[in-house]
Motif scaffolding. Structure first.
Motif, PDB file in Angstrom:
ATOM      1  N   ILE A 111       3.518   1.630  -2.651  1.00  0.00           N
ATOM      2  CA  ILE A 111       2.435   1.029  -1.765  1.00  0.00           C
ATOM      3  C   ILE A 111       1.653   0.008  -2.570  1.00  0.00           C
ATOM      4  O   ILE A 111       1.935  -0.044  -3.793  1.00  0.00           O
ATOM      5  CB  ILE A 111       1.310   2.141  -1.358  1.00  0.00           C
ATOM      6  CG1 ILE A 111       0.809   2.872  -2.544  1.00  0.00           C
ATOM      7  CG2 ILE A 111       2.029   3.121  -0.450  1.00  0.00           C
ATOM      8  CD1 ILE A 111      -0.165   3.900  -2.096  1.00  0.00           C
ATOM      9  N   ASP A 112       0.984  -0.708  -2.057  1.00  0.00           N
ATOM     10  CA  ASP A 112       0.123  -2.058  -2.687  1.00  0.00           C
ATOM     11  C   ASP A 112      -1.323  -1.723  -2.859  1.00  0.00           C
ATOM     12  O   ASP A 112      -2.263  -2.560  -2.920  1.00  0.00           O
ATOM     13  CB  ASP A 112       0.291  -3.106  -1.811  1.00  0.00           C
ATOM     14  CG  ASP A 112      -0.183  -3.166  -0.378  1.00  0.00           C
ATOM     15  OD1 ASP A 112      -0.576  -2.058   0.001  1.00  0.00           O
ATOM     16  OD2 ASP A 112      -0.036  -4.186   0.354  1.00  0.00           O
ATOM     17  N   GLN A 113      -1.592  -0.574  -2.819  1.00  0.00           N
ATOM     18  CA  GLN A 113      -2.874  -0.031  -3.094  1.00  0.00           C
ATOM     19  C   GLN A 113      -3.349   1.190  -3.959  1.00  0.00           C
ATOM     20  O   GLN A 113      -2.238   1.948  -4.163  1.00  0.00           O
ATOM     21  CB  GLN A 113      -3.907  -0.008  -1.857  1.00  0.00           C
ATOM     22  CG  GLN A 113      -3.469   1.241  -0.967  1.00  0.00           C
ATOM     23  CD  GLN A 113      -3.977   1.254   0.312  1.00  0.00           C
ATOM     24  OE1 GLN A 113      -5.031   0.564   0.784  1.00  0.00           O
ATOM     25  NE2 GLN A 113      -3.831   2.378   1.211  1.00  0.00           N
ATOM     26  N   SER A 114      -4.310   1.595  -4.507  1.00  0.00           N
ATOM     27  CA  SER A 114      -4.494   2.838  -5.014  1.00  0.00           C
ATOM     28  C   SER A 114      -4.161   4.203  -3.958  1.00  0.00           C
ATOM     29  O   SER A 114      -4.569   3.900  -2.838  1.00  0.00           O
ATOM     30  CB  SER A 114      -5.930   3.154  -5.279  1.00  0.00           C
ATOM     31  OG  SER A 114      -5.978   4.288  -5.813  1.00  0.00           O
ATOM     32  N   PRO A 115      -3.294   4.924  -4.353  1.00  0.00           N
ATOM     33  CA  PRO A 115      -2.795   5.852  -3.228  1.00  0.00           C
ATOM     34  C   PRO A 115      -3.981   6.616  -2.567  1.00  0.00           C
ATOM     35  O   PRO A 115      -4.847   7.151  -3.257  1.00  0.00           O
ATOM     36  CB  PRO A 115      -1.861   6.850  -4.099  1.00  0.00           C
ATOM     37  CG  PRO A 115      -1.605   6.193  -5.071  1.00  0.00           C
ATOM     38  CD  PRO A 115      -2.582   5.245  -5.615  1.00  0.00           C
ATOM     39  N   ARG A 116      -4.213   7.086  -1.208  1.00  0.00           N
ATOM     40  CA  ARG A 116      -5.077   7.760  -0.612  1.00  0.00           C
ATOM     41  C   ARG A 116      -4.173   9.168  -0.262  1.00  0.00           C
ATOM     42  O   ARG A 116      -3.075   9.178  -0.395  1.00  0.00           O
ATOM     43  CB  ARG A 116      -5.420   7.125   0.658  1.00  0.00           C
ATOM     44  CG  ARG A 116      -6.350   5.972   0.573  1.00  0.00           C
ATOM     45  CD  ARG A 116      -6.329   5.024  -0.258  1.00  0.00           C
ATOM     46  NE  ARG A 116      -7.337   3.851  -0.111  1.00  0.00           N
ATOM     47  CZ  ARG A 116      -7.866   2.710  -0.842  1.00  0.00           C
ATOM     48  NH1 ARG A 116      -6.845   2.739  -1.747  1.00  0.00           N
ATOM     49  NH2 ARG A 116      -8.846   2.102  -0.612  1.00  0.00           N
ATOM     50  N   ARG A 117      -5.128   9.912   0.454  1.00  0.00           N
ATOM     51  CA  ARG A 117      -4.473  11.206   0.938  1.00  0.00           C
ATOM     52  C   ARG A 117      -3.320  11.043   1.708  1.00  0.00           C
ATOM     53  O   ARG A 117      -2.204  11.797   1.688  1.00  0.00           O
ATOM     54  CB  ARG A 117      -5.538  11.935   1.647  1.00  0.00           C
ATOM     55  CG  ARG A 117      -5.004  13.361   2.269  1.00  0.00           C
ATOM     56  CD  ARG A 117      -5.987  13.758   2.957  1.00  0.00           C
ATOM     57  NE  ARG A 117      -5.790  15.333   3.264  1.00  0.00           N
ATOM     58  CZ  ARG A 117      -6.598  16.495   3.220  1.00  0.00           C
ATOM     59  NH1 ARG A 117      -7.766  16.316   2.624  1.00  0.00           N
ATOM     60  NH2 ARG A 117      -6.208  17.620   3.212  1.00  0.00           N
ATOM     61  N   SER A 118      -3.509  10.103   2.653  1.00  0.00           N
ATOM     62  CA  SER A 118      -2.257   9.873   3.651  1.00  0.00           C
ATOM     63  C   SER A 118      -0.866   9.275   3.084  1.00  0.00           C
ATOM     64  O   SER A 118       0.076   9.694   3.511  1.00  0.00           O
ATOM     65  CB  SER A 118      -2.846   8.828   4.927  1.00  0.00           C
ATOM     66  OG  SER A 118      -3.236   7.698   4.332  1.00  0.00           O
ATOM     67  N   ASP A 119      -1.124   8.621   2.048  1.00  0.00           N
ATOM     68  CA  ASP A 119      -0.085   8.181   1.241  1.00  0.00           C
ATOM     69  C   ASP A 119       0.494   9.063   0.699  1.00  0.00           C
ATOM     70  O   ASP A 119       1.944   9.278   0.580  1.00  0.00           O
ATOM     71  CB  ASP A 119      -0.365   7.076   0.324  1.00  0.00           C
ATOM     72  CG  ASP A 119      -1.186   5.930   1.100  1.00  0.00           C
ATOM     73  OD1 ASP A 119      -0.834   5.281   1.839  1.00  0.00           O
ATOM     74  OD2 ASP A 119      -2.130   5.432   0.400  1.00  0.00           O
ATOM     75  N   VAL A 120      -0.107  10.288  -0.002  1.00  0.00           N
ATOM     76  CA  VAL A 120       0.412  11.407  -0.751  1.00  0.00           C
ATOM     77  C   VAL A 120       1.316  12.183   0.117  1.00  0.00           C
ATOM     78  O   VAL A 120       2.258  12.476   0.096  1.00  0.00           O
ATOM     79  CB  VAL A 120      -0.565  12.083  -1.441  1.00  0.00           C
ATOM     80  CG1 VAL A 120      -0.146  13.672  -1.953  1.00  0.00           C
ATOM     81  CG2 VAL A 120      -1.318  11.413  -2.689  1.00  0.00           C
ATOM     82  N   GLU A 121       0.587  12.242   1.434  1.00  0.00           N
ATOM     83  CA  GLU A 121       1.157  13.076   2.275  1.00  0.00           C
ATOM     84  C   GLU A 121       2.728  12.494   3.101  1.00  0.00           C
ATOM     85  O   GLU A 121       3.549  13.402   3.456  1.00  0.00           O
ATOM     86  CB  GLU A 121       0.411  13.574   3.607  1.00  0.00           C
ATOM     87  CG  GLU A 121      -0.847  14.339   3.357  1.00  0.00           C
ATOM     88  CD  GLU A 121      -0.713  15.468   2.772  1.00  0.00           C
ATOM     89  OE1 GLU A 121       0.570  15.927   2.621  1.00  0.00           O
ATOM     90  OE2 GLU A 121      -1.723  16.213   2.569  1.00  0.00           O
ATOM     91  N   GLU A 122       2.656  11.300   3.063  1.00  0.00           N
ATOM     92  CA  GLU A 122       3.671  10.426   3.645  1.00  0.00           C
ATOM     93  C   GLU A 122       4.844  10.403   2.599  1.00  0.00           C
ATOM     94  O   GLU A 122       6.106  10.576   2.787  1.00  0.00           O
ATOM     95  CB  GLU A 122       3.450   9.242   4.171  1.00  0.00           C
ATOM     96  CG  GLU A 122       4.562   8.336   4.751  1.00  0.00           C
ATOM     97  CD  GLU A 122       4.017   7.216   5.569  1.00  0.00           C
ATOM     98  OE1 GLU A 122       4.943   6.214   5.981  1.00  0.00           O
ATOM     99  OE2 GLU A 122       3.011   6.966   5.788  1.00  0.00           O
ATOM    100  N   TYR A 123       4.411   9.974   1.509  1.00  0.00           N
ATOM    101  CA  TYR A 123       5.606   9.528   0.371  1.00  0.00           C
ATOM    102  C   TYR A 123       5.548  10.176  -0.793  1.00  0.00           C
ATOM    103  O   TYR A 123       6.549  10.508  -1.440  1.00  0.00           O
ATOM    104  CB  TYR A 123       5.378   8.234  -0.231  1.00  0.00           C
ATOM    105  CG  TYR A 123       4.770   6.819   0.844  1.00  0.00           C
ATOM    106  CD1 TYR A 123       6.104   6.635   1.550  1.00  0.00           C
ATOM    107  CD2 TYR A 123       3.676   6.557   1.028  1.00  0.00           C
ATOM    108  CE1 TYR A 123       6.283   5.347   2.255  1.00  0.00           C
ATOM    109  CE2 TYR A 123       3.750   5.390   2.069  1.00  0.00           C
ATOM    110  CZ  TYR A 123       4.789   4.907   2.633  1.00  0.00           C
ATOM    111  OH  TYR A 123       4.492   3.906   3.625  1.00  0.00           O
TER     112      TYR A 123
END
Length: 566
Positions: free
Chosen positions: A54-66
């Motif tokens: 991703i192109d930003q600091s990971p968020r909760r939704s990013d952790v859950e998706e990737y």
């Protein structure tokens, strides 16, 4: 599973009792709601892998998706997800610090003005805790004001350009200055709104017409929003299809509920959701998700009522006095709306606007601190949806829309929108070149001054009593070598270092390091040499920093010059 599997989780839960039991029956280790066999190092490594995607600091939704592991494991192991990011060598976003128990680093803190604007939304200038500084302006603090002519003066509203929706800013301004709507010609008001920011022109026209008709009172803000996931629950799907996706005529069902509009969209809550139901009132809203990836429908709340009779009429099926179908459990707590909007907004886009979105159950209430950032930015869901639609529409003053009648502000608005990915591009540069030179160069200068707090080499900025300053907007790739008037081809320099840059005393590498030429035989060498190897002072916005292509082209020109002079 929800996207790729042949069955939704609903059927697995029905067959096995719980999703965890279904996973265990398939010899799959559950990760949510159980203790996973994973150590701190493995969590950090997995988080770094998410960061690469991703192109930003990971968020909760990013952790859950990737991610390989659920968000909850990070908060349990590290005490805060922000600490996990730091230990992984990932710089958390400022907003992640603000909504965690970790103190915001001093270098990331905004001024008291910025904090107030973030916490309370667009604010009167007279209510800001400090005078607006150059640093505030660099960080996006703008003011909006419409002249009042010869009458009572208007009070300016300050806002954060990259955070507050235009609709909220305009409405709040008129709620504080209603006399302007009575004393100014609406056409003149609309023109001033468009001149402030060209992208506001359309919404400014709509709001002005509305407020002139109804007065300048700011409407009520959103207090509660309910997210309803219906895509893997048959009961919820049934209720939605019967009384939300289609309008129902409640007057033909029950006569006793006079508070319910005759033509309505009706949703019901179970007894265990009593607290959510009791929190709702007019002007709150329901966001429905009919698939696992998006929120698809929005219904503003018009009224609430408890009615077992209406519930039965809507969602219980009878044949010859015998119940034959309908909902499995009672839903007597009813929420009624008259309108519905069909939307298609990714779940991540919605949920990133809030803090700490609950992840338990298909029905989730957002209220209080969770919804406050959204309200301070947009005011209402309707304003959010309109703002999103405007952002998807072609920008009215984008490059191919610029013409001889475009103002300096029109051109500057376009320059701010250009990203590193869009340039260099011959079509964009040629379109800009077709604009009147004076306006184009003025927009370039103003944009560069706005981006830099001081000289990009030494940091100095000296302001005169007349409002002038000692900065100059320097082109990286010179104009006579085809350098365009885009902000990524500019850098703010004091007069001394602008001369030194143009004279070939130093280069700027594509990594933004300053390299001084080794000429100790020239007067002034010692003063210039002190900056050798230092880093260029950059704008906060990474997309508007000097473009490596222009830096590389300039350095190539300088190499040719060096070779020709030896």
């Amino acid at each position: 599973m929800r996207d790729d599997g042949p069955y939704s989780p609903y059927y697995y839960k029905k067959e096995f009792g719980t999703w965890h039991e279904a996973l265990q029956a398939a010899n799959i280790q559950p990760t949510h709601g159980v203790t996973a066999d994973v150590n701190r190092t493995e969590l950090i490594d997995a988080l770094k892998e998410v960061d690469k995607q991703i192109d930003q600091s990971p968020r909760r939704s990013d952790v859950e998706e990737y991610g390989e592991y659920p968000y909850e494991l990070y908060t349990k192991e590290f005490g805060s997800f922000v600490i996990a990011l730091e230990e992984a060598g990932i710089t958390p976003a400022e907003i992640q610090y603000r909504f965690s128990n970790v103190e915001v680093p001093p270098e990331m803190r905004g001024s008291e003005n910025i904090e107030k604007l973030r916490n309370e939304g667009p604010t009167l200038s007279t209510e800001l805790p400090q005078d607006v500084s150059m640093k505030d302006r660099q960080r996006g603090v703008w003011d909006f004001k419409i002249s009042s002519g010869m009458t009572k003066p208007a009070h300016a509203i300050h806002y954060l350009r990259d955070e507050h929706a235009p609709e909220l800013v305009i409405r709040r301004f008129f709620s504080e200055n209603p006399h302007i709507l009575k004393q100014r010609d609406p056409h003149g008001i609309k023109l001033e709104i468009g001149e402030h920011q060209p992208s506001w022109k359309s919404i400014g026209q709509d709001i002005t017409d509305e407020l002139v008709e109804h007065g300048g009172v700011e409407g009520p803000s959103l207090e509660n929003l309910v997210l309803v996931d219906i895509y893997d629950d048959e009961d919820l799907q049934y209720c939605f299809s019967k009384s939300v996706s289609q309008q129902v005529n409640t007057s033909t069902l029950v006569d006793e509920e006079e508070s319910i509009p005759n033509a309505a969209r009706v949703w019901g809550f179970r007894r265990e959701n009593q607290e959510i139901y009791e929190a709702l009132s007019k002007n709150d809203g329901l966001l429905f998700s009919t698939d696992s990836n998006s929120y698809t429908h929005y219904v503003p709340v018009e009224a609430t009522v408890e009615s077992s009779n209406l519930m039965a009429d809507l969602w219980v099926e009878y044949e010859d006095g015998t119940r034959t179908g309908g909902i499995d459990s009672p839903r007597p707590n009813l929420v009624v709306g008259t309108d519905i909007q069909r939307i298609d907004i990714p779940r991540k886009m919605i949920e990133k606007e809030f803090t700490a979105v609950p992840d338990q159950g298909p029905t989730r209430l957002l209220t209080g601190d969770t919804i406050e950032p959204f309200v301070n930015k947009y005011g209402t869901v309707d304003a959010f949806l309109r703002d999103r639609k405007r952002s998807e529409d072609p920008f009215p003053a984008h490059v191919d829309g610029l013409c001889d009648t475009s103002t300096v502000e029109d051109i500057l608005a376009v320059l701010r929108k250009l990203s590193h990915e869009e340039i260099p591009q011959e079509e964009i540069e040629s379109e800009l070149e077709s604009i009147e030179r004076e306006k184009r160069e003025a927009a370039f200068r103003e944009g560069v001054y706005e981006l830099y707090e001081g000289c990009a080499v030494c940091g100095s900025r000296i302001e005169g009593p007349d409002g002038s300053h000692n900065l100059e907007a320097a082109h990286i790739l010179p104009k006579n070598q085809g350098g365009p008037d885009v902000l990524q081809n500019g850098v703010a320099l004091c007069r001394r270092h602008h001369w030194a840059f143009d004279s070939g005393w130093f280069d700027i590498t594509t990594e933004y390091s300053i390299i001084v030429r080794d000429r100790p035989d020239l007067a002034g060498y010692d003063k210039i040499k002190s900056y050798d190897g230092s880093s260029l002072r950059l704008p906060e916005s990474s997309s508007l920093r000097p473009h490596p292509t222009y830096l590389g082209q300039r350095n190539t020109l300088n190499e040719v010059f060096d070779e020709s002079s030896t």
